[in-house]
Every structure is written in C-alpha cells, then in structure tokens.
Design an enzyme around this catalytic site. Structure first.
Site, PDB file in Angstrom:
ATOM      1  N   HIS A 101       5.556 -20.933  47.357  1.00 22.59           N
ATOM      2  CA  HIS A 101       6.910 -21.422  47.592  1.00 22.59           C
ATOM      3  C   HIS A 101       7.019 -22.881  47.177  1.00 22.59           C
ATOM      4  O   HIS A 101       6.094 -23.664  47.420  1.00 22.59           O
ATOM      5  CB  HIS A 101       7.251 -21.305  49.089  1.00 22.59           C
ATOM      6  CG  HIS A 101       8.610 -21.870  49.429  1.00 22.59           C
ATOM      7  ND1 HIS A 101       9.772 -21.204  49.135  1.00 22.59           N
ATOM      8  CD2 HIS A 101       8.965 -23.056  50.019  1.00 22.59           C
ATOM      9  CE1 HIS A 101      10.797 -21.933  49.541  1.00 22.59           C
ATOM     10  NE2 HIS A 101      10.329 -23.066  50.082  1.00 22.59           N
ATOM     11  N   ALA A 124      23.880  -7.701  12.829  1.00 21.01           N
ATOM     12  CA  ALA A 124      22.793  -7.434  13.777  1.00 21.01           C
ATOM     13  C   ALA A 124      23.049  -6.104  14.481  1.00 21.01           C
ATOM     14  O   ALA A 124      23.263  -6.049  15.692  1.00 21.01           O
ATOM     15  CB  ALA A 124      22.692  -8.566  14.800  1.00 21.01           C
ATOM     16  N   ALA A 140       7.203  -5.238  20.362  1.00 23.86           N
ATOM     17  CA  ALA A 140       5.934  -5.726  19.832  1.00 23.86           C
ATOM     18  C   ALA A 140       4.774  -5.365  20.748  1.00 23.86           C
ATOM     19  O   ALA A 140       3.693  -4.978  20.280  1.00 23.86           O
ATOM     20  CB  ALA A 140       6.002  -7.238  19.633  1.00 23.86           C
ATOM     21  N   ALA A 187       0.827  -1.211   0.000  1.00 23.79           N
ATOM     22  CA  ALA A 187       0.000   0.000   0.000  1.00 23.79           C
ATOM     23  C   ALA A 187       0.857   1.256   0.000  1.00 23.79           C
ATOM     24  O   ALA A 187       1.917   1.318   0.618  1.00 23.79           O
ATOM     25  CB  ALA A 187      -0.917  -0.001   1.222  1.00 23.79           C
TER      26      ALA A 187
END
Length: 476
Positions: free
Chosen positions: A452, A277, A328, A118
């Site tokens: 616990h 990265a 996200a 788009a």
C-alpha cells in the site's frame, strides 16, 4: 556478377523472425537443435519494428507531454512543445536497441540467421531469395519447419497505402510532422491507440467506424471510459460509416474522405491525412503453400493442433498465421511450444489464460472468462469489482477512471478471469492471469498481502468484494 544457388541443410527452418519466430529459434537453440531463421525484412518482425514497440514508445512520449500540459489543477504549469521528428528518432533508437538484442540473442544461442524471402519448394525444402541485385538465392533442406510470417495491415478498396495521403500503421509511426488533421478509418485497438497519440499532440482527429462502438469485441463498460476520454481530447466519432473513397481537395490543400452509411447517405471529411486501421490479415501468400499441399482456412490461417502442427506433421504454424487472437505474447508461447515439440519434449498449448491489452487512455486488459462466458461454460459465477475512484494510488496519480473486475466460480472459489480498465491495466492483468493459470481461488488472492498504496491492491479488493468483505468499497 550473380551469385549462384547455395544449398544448405538444417534440422529446423523457421520462416519469420517476429516474436513467434525468433522465440522459437532461441528456444530451439537452447535445446541443441540445429536451427535456421529466415527473415525477409527486419529482425524482430512487425511487432518490434513497426507495431507493438514503436506504438508504445509514441504513447509513452505523448503521455509525458499531455500530462505536463494539463496539470494546472495540481499546481504544475508548462508550455509543452512537441518535436515529432525528434520523438520518432528516440522511438527508432528504442526499436534499434531491441532488434539488435534479438539478433545477438539468436547468434548467442547458435541460430543461423538468413536474410531473404522464403518459399516452399517441397515438403522438405525452402528456396530463399536474397534481397539486392546479384544476391542470388539459397536452397535450405529441413527436417522440420515453423511458419511464423505474421500479418500485415488490411487495405480498404480505394484506400491503397501510398505513405503520403493514405497511411498504414507503419506509415503513421514514421511521420516527421504532426498533421493539422487526420481521418482515422477504424475504431479498433490500433485506430484508438494511435488516434489518442495524435490528438494529444494537437492533431484534429476524426474517427469513422462501420460499427456502432469503439474497440469491438470488448464489453461496453470497458470501452465507455476510453471513448469518453477520447472525446475529451477532441476526437470526433462518426459511427455506422463506411469509407468509400478519397480525392484531393479542390484547393490542393489536403484531401477529402467520403463515407457512406447504411441508407446510402454520404459525408465528406476534409483532412490532411487518412490513416486506415481496419485490422490485419495473415501473410501466407508469399510461401507457395501449394508446393506442400497446405491451404489456408476461410479466415486465411493454417489450422493447427495443440502442438502447433499443421496438416503436415513436420510443418508447424504459429502467431498470426495460426488460429486465435493476433497477439505477440501468444505467438511467443506458441514458438516455445513448437520448438519443444520438435525437440521431442512433452509440450502443448493451453489458451485458458491468454491476456489481451489495449494501450488506450485508459488502458483495457482482460484474461480468462467474462461473467457471460463463465455462465455459458456451466459455472455459477460470482463477480467482484473495485472502482479506481476508491484507490488511494489511483487518486494520487490523478488517474482514477475505471475499475478492476474478477470473475470466479462461486462453489469452488476458483478464479476464472478478470477484466479491467484504467491506468496500468496491462500490468495488473498479470496477477489475474497467474491466478487462472495456477488454479488459485478468490481466498488466495484476497489473503495475499499487497503493498500500500499501489494499484495492485485493486485486484485484492475486487477478490474481497466477490467474497463480500471488501474494506474500501461497498460489497455486492
């Protein structure tokens, strides 16, 4: 035969079906808005298909193998074999299940799904180009629009992704064989998460980083255990190094990555693959924003108000293309708010309790303010810490590296934030986030009875430590 342009109309057009866009679409459907969701690649976006979900699947799978292979001290002996191709096939099955679920949920909530790329034709019109030969295009007129086109991996000059030698985060998650060696450029959260994955599968991993630390932006005491564990796995770090170029090895076996330090000294690293990265950048260049008079800021994002509106009131921006961290869950919250604003609901954003997590080994998680940020904001902070080596559950899980810290205002006791590093930190942070969101005090957290033995007890103990009455650790 080429299909001609088709013209349709919708109340709300959403561009991008990632965790921001599809959540906005579903929420809009729930509010009886006529909504059209346009996606150029895959339902669920990068997060579900190429990021959050597949990487966590790979982390979980490699943890299973590594834990079994290193449990002799617990009396468990195993000879683990990794079939990366089968692991990737399992990972893809998880992804398919979730992305299929997104598509079904959208349809069940009345969302009109459109596949294609788009771009804006005007302030109230989209042009959608459909993929495939002869598929033509479509014009969609809208009253409101939400831009949710997400982000993509940043390319380093000289290291353009080719899927063979130079890998993006998407490429590295689809490898069918474990490389003998890999150079990772960047020690941020993506680089560290996936470096750990491949190191646990037996790959010889070298990380080169321009800065002098791993996972920049987090406090040193949170990242130190991560670096220590990575080094124990055999990951070799080289800080203060900028990746300059790569060439094929003279013997034709692998490649050579060349780095340079601030003094101009170069170092060569022989490797089979290089994984880049260094971060992600917003995707806005596909939208023809000039057609509606919008321009990204210096960070490449669209400025928005607390109701996700851009400078054009009926056009909203959410997720990675909007200001703030690329998370996200932030995108999903913004998507909900955007849909509610379009519906006329009194919705708005509040970022005081947005958690962040790094799924390294051990995990890191934070929410709210650090002690330094609390001081800067004018509070007189009190801090409570609980070491995981004092946690019965952490010890019985054979994973007691790290701590939980809680920050509060000393006068009022209100919880302001928390930081933690250790197993399941990404889960534990939710309790602190809830405390910040609801205005809970240290007394509220400390007085809540926790099961616990569990890791969640460490949050209670940290609150008690801040109050000076912790039972299982020395008080401050």
């Amino acid at each position: 035969m080429v299909v001609g342009d088709v013209s349709t109309g919708t109340e709300l057009a959403i561009i991008g079906a990632g965790p921001g866009g599809y959540v906005a679409a579903i929420r809009a459907g729930q509010l009886d808005i006529d909504v059209t969701l346009v996606e150029a690649d895959s339902w669920g976006g990068t997060c579900l298909n190429y990021g959050c979900i597949p990487s966590k699947a790979m982390i979980s799978a490699t943890d299973v193998g590594h834990d079994a292979d290193t449990a002799e001290h617990m009396g468990i002996y195993a000879d683990v074999k990794v079939d990366l191709g089968q692991m990737v096939e399992w990972k893809d099955g998880v992804v398919d299940q979730l992305t299929g679920g997104v598509e079904k949920l959208c349809k069940a909530n009345g969302v009109n799904l459109v596949e294609g790329r788009a771009e804006f034709a005007s302030e109230d019109t989209l042009r959608v180009v459909h993929g495939g030969e002869g598929q033509g295009s479509e014009t969609i007129e809208f009253e409101h629009a939400i831009i949710a086109t997400g982000s993509r991996p940043i390319e380093v000059p000289g290291f353009e992704y080719d899927g063979e030698h130079v890998l993006s985060s998407r490429d590295v998650l689809d490898l069918e064989d474990v490389p003998e060696s890999m150079v990772v450029v960047g020690a941020g959260y993506i680089g560290m998460e996936l470096s750990t994955v491949f190191a646990k599968m037996g790959c010889d991993v070298t990380v080169v980083e321009m800065l002098d630390e791993v996972i920049p932006g987090y406090e040193d005491d949170l990242t130190t255990p991560v670096k220590k564990r990575a080094e124990e796995l055999g990951i070799d770090f080289h800080f203060g190094q900028r990746a300059e170029e790569w060439t094929e090895a003279e013997d034709g076996e692998g490649i050579v990555v060349t780095t340079e330090d601030e003094d101009g000294n170069t170092t060569d690293f022989e490797t089979e693959k290089v994984f880049v990265a260094v971060g992600r950048e917003p995707v806005l260049d596909t939208l023809d924003l000039e057609a509606i008079g919008l321009e990204p800021n210096e960070d490449g994002r669209l400025e928005t108000d607390d109701q996700t509106r851009t400078d054009i009131d009926h056009v909203h921006a959410i997720g990675d293309v909007a200001p703030g961290p690329m998370l996200a869950h932030k995108a999903s919250k913004e998507g909900q708010v955007a849909a509610e604003v379009v519906a006329g609901e009194p919705a708005g954003l509040d970022y005081q309790a947005v958690p962040a997590a790094v799924f390294t080994d051990p995990e890191i998680a934070t929410v709210g303010m650090t002690e330094a940020e609390a001081e800067e904001a004018g509070f007189d902070p009190v801090v409570g810490t609980f070491p995981l080596r004092a946690s019965g559950r952490a010890l019985t899980a054979d994973d007691a590296e790290g701590f939980v810290r809680i920050v509060a205002d000393e006068e009022s006791g209100f919880v302001l934030g928390g930081q933690m590093v250790g197993p399941e930190a990404s889960e534990l942070v939710a309790e602190v986030g809830l405390a910040v969101e609801m205005g809970a005090t240290l007394e509220d957290v400390a007085a809540t009875i926790h099961t616990h033995p569990t890791l969640s007890e460490t949050v209670m103990e940290a609150a008690e430590n801040a109050l000076g009455r912790a039972i299982h650790t020395l008080n401050r």
